[in-house]
Design a protein around this motif. Structure first.
Motif, short mmCIF file in Angstrom:
data_model
loop_
_atom_site.label_atom_id
_atom_site.label_comp_id
_atom_site.label_asym_id
_atom_site.label_seq_id
_atom_site.Cartn_x
_atom_site.Cartn_y
_atom_site.Cartn_z
N MET A 1 -0.64 -21.86 14.11
CA MET A 1 -1.71 -20.90 14.16
C MET A 1 -1.38 -19.64 13.38
O MET A 1 -2.27 -18.98 12.88
CB MET A 1 -2.04 -20.54 15.61
N LEU A 2 -0.09 -19.30 13.29
CA LEU A 2 0.26 -18.08 12.58
C LEU A 2 -0.02 -18.17 11.08
O LEU A 2 -0.02 -17.16 10.40
CB LEU A 2 1.74 -17.74 12.83
N ARG A 6 -6.53 -15.01 10.19
CA ARG A 6 -6.89 -14.08 11.27
C ARG A 6 -5.74 -13.76 12.22
O ARG A 6 -5.78 -12.77 12.94
CB ARG A 6 -8.10 -14.59 12.05
N TYR A 7 -4.69 -14.60 12.21
CA TYR A 7 -3.55 -14.35 13.09
C TYR A 7 -2.35 -13.74 12.35
O TYR A 7 -1.37 -13.39 12.99
CB TYR A 7 -3.12 -15.64 13.80
N ALA A 10 -0.02 -10.69 13.55
CA ALA A 10 -0.11 -10.56 15.01
C ALA A 10 1.26 -10.17 15.56
O ALA A 10 2.29 -10.71 15.17
CB ALA A 10 -0.57 -11.88 15.64
N VAL A 75 -8.96 -15.22 22.81
CA VAL A 75 -8.53 -14.89 21.45
C VAL A 75 -9.13 -15.88 20.45
O VAL A 75 -9.61 -15.49 19.39
CB VAL A 75 -6.99 -14.86 21.36
#
Length: 166
Positions: A1-2, A6-7, A10, A75
């Motif tokens: 996901m990283l 959009r992430y 984070a 999220v």
């Protein structure tokens, strides 16, 4: 996901059970910090990994699995998903959701707030340690013999136990 745009950047990572298990080297924590992660929220952590987090300034937050999953859903669904972890108040917040409290051992929290590891926290209490030692020496002088009264291994060898007794 990283790897999703959009992430990127984070600072908070939501994770599953027993996060960091098998990652007992400090390098695992350093790698996460190099990615910009400053806090991990999970139901549980590997013990050694969790200790390394505290020692290196990475906040491991334990929340029940249902709460972590709820945060992950919120999220994933929100385009402007922003989580806030407040170490001072020991809370996790997301707009539109209830504030979630978490617990930390007081010494670990103090270390993170002050940017100190275990050794530095101990050294910061030097005056208290000195005062304790003075009191203890007065109460238990036999535990604090000076060098002149301590037996020396060089001058007081152990008795020879190989000799036969008549």
């Amino acid at each position: 996901m990283l790897n999703q745009p959009r992430y990127r950047g984070a600072g908070i990572l939501l994770a599953g059970d027993n996060f960091g298990c098998g990652s007992s080297r400090e390098g695992a924590v350093w790698a996460l910090m190099a990615l910009g992660i400053r806090c991990i929220v999970a139901p549980s952590f590997g013990d050694i990994f969790q200790g390394n987090c505290f020692q290196n300034g990475l906040l491991p937050v334990r929340l029940p699995r249902a709460q972590v999953e709820g945060l992950a859903r919120a999220v994933a669904e929100g385009a402007d998903a922003v989580l806030t972890v407040d170490l001072q108040a020991c809370t996790v917040r997301r707009a539109g959701l209830p504030t979630l409290p978490f617990a930390l051992p007081p010494r670990r929290r103090e270390g993170l707030l002050r940017g100190l590891d275990d050794l530095e926290l101990t050294l910061a209490r030097g005056a208290e340690i000195d005062a304790f030692q003075r009191r203890d020496k007065a109460l238990h002088p036999w535990l604090h013999l000076d060098g002149a009264r301590r037996p020396s291994l060089a001058t007081d060898p152990a008795p020879d136990t190989d000799k036969e007794t008549p």
